[in-house]
Design an enzyme around this catalytic site. Structure first.
Site, short mmCIF file in Angstrom:
data_model
loop_
_atom_site.label_atom_id
_atom_site.label_comp_id
_atom_site.label_asym_id
_atom_site.label_seq_id
_atom_site.Cartn_x
_atom_site.Cartn_y
_atom_site.Cartn_z
N ASN A 112 0.83 -1.21 0.00
CA ASN A 112 0.00 0.00 0.00
C ASN A 112 0.87 1.25 0.00
O ASN A 112 1.98 1.25 0.51
CB ASN A 112 -0.95 -0.01 1.20
CG ASN A 112 -1.85 -1.23 1.17
OD1 ASN A 112 -2.03 -1.84 0.11
ND2 ASN A 112 -2.41 -1.60 2.30
N HIS A 129 5.92 -0.89 -2.83
CA HIS A 129 5.39 -0.19 -4.01
C HIS A 129 5.47 1.33 -3.82
O HIS A 129 4.77 2.08 -4.50
CB HIS A 129 3.94 -0.62 -4.29
CG HIS A 129 3.84 -2.02 -4.84
ND1 HIS A 129 2.67 -2.72 -4.96
CD2 HIS A 129 4.80 -2.84 -5.34
CE1 HIS A 129 2.90 -3.92 -5.48
NE2 HIS A 129 4.19 -4.01 -5.71
#
Ligand code: OAD
Length: 274
Positions: A112, A129
């Site tokens: 997330n 990410h």
């Protein structure tokens, strides 16, 4: 039988025992961990990729193309991504993960980009990410932090644009704090899109943590995006027990079926009664 007691064979007590016995715990999270904070997942029925297919919206090239050819669509996509993150606060699942640190050494690995684990108090968080709350330039050079209020201001500007006549120049102006080009070169949010390399050193640290834990708790991820989805196997093949949490039907050997915001606090209470 007392209905308050777990039934024999219930995964919850086995998962609690696994946590209690663990030397090192890894918590691996996906979009489902933030669903109860109001941030949509990607692949559920109301997920982001339903309205905005990843073939078009999950690469920098695709986003540039949409911005040039359909600026209003890009504005709507950015509102859909930014607005929930701007408003979000940690939910009971995030808070239970942070509380786990009072009992065990915990490493959080998250796909997330919303910063909610840190807001909940988790201290070791590898954002594989990247994060929406940081602006970088060429070669990932850090430029500055972006607050939720900054995101909210961008959303307000975008909403005005969507209501009026869309011209690319107004869109570029509205998103300038987030992405753009200037005398100092270009800048963009520090997020990993498809075709990008994983965020570093987060990914190297995440792989090492997965190899070195004995309890791996996977929360709210469909496990459909690689290389992130390899991590549960990395942990398992190095001897860790893998617990999964989410509303889907059981896929793994130790699955807690239901929303993370309900099940994680329950798991913590069972593993470490006050
Ligand atoms: P997905 O949308 O693929 O999966 C979300 C998972 O969360 C599903 O298995 C849901 O059943 C589950 N879920 C939904 N609500 C939940 C809740 N309240 N509690 C627990 N679980 C819940 O999202 P991710 O697996 O995170 O990458 O997707 C991985 C990557 O795909 C993202 O990081 C993003 C996306 O493309 C990039 O864009 C690079």
């Amino acid at each position: 039988m007392d209905p308050a007691q777990p039934t024999p064979g219930d995964a919850m007590p086995r998962a609690a025992e696994c946590l209690r016995a663990a030397r090192k715990v890894v918590v691996f999270t996906g979009a489902g961990a933030s669903a109860e904070s109001g941030i949509p997942t990607f692949r559920d029925d109301s997920g982001l990729w339903r309205e905005f297919p990843p073939e078009l919206f999950a690469t920098w090239r695709g986003l540039l193309h949409i911005g040039a050819s359909r600026p209003e669509t890009l504005a709507r996509f950015l509102i859909a991504v930014l607005d929930p993150v701007a408003r979000a606060v940690p939910n009971p699942g995030h808070r239970a993960i942070a509380e786990l640190e009072a009992h065990k050494p915990v490493t959080v690995i998250t796909q997330n980009i919303d910063g909610l684990h840190q807001d909940a108090g988790s201290t070791t968080v590898h954002e594989i990410h990247g994060t929406l709350l940081e602006i970088v330039g060429r070669q990932g050079r850090f430029i500055r932090v972006l607050s939720r209020q900054d995101l909210q201001n961008i959303v307000t500007q975008l909403q005005q644009i969507v209501e009026g006549r869309i011209v690319a120049i107004r869109l570029l102006r509205a998103i300038r704090p987030l992405a753009g080009a200037g005398l100092g070169g270009w800048h963009r949010p520090n997020v990993v899109l498809f075709e990008d390399r994983m965020a570093e050193p987060a990914w190297t640290n995440a792989e090492a943590a997965a190899r070195d834990c004995d309890c791996f708790l996977s929360v709210g991820t469909s496990g459909s995006v690689y290389p992130a989805a390899i991590l549960p196997d990395t942990a398992r093949s190095n001897g860790a027990a893998v617990i999964t949490v989410g509303p889907d039907a059981p896929g793994g050997e130790l699955h807690l079926q239901g929303p993370a915001g309900l099940l994680l606090p329950r798991l913590l209470r069972l593993a470490f009664p006050a």
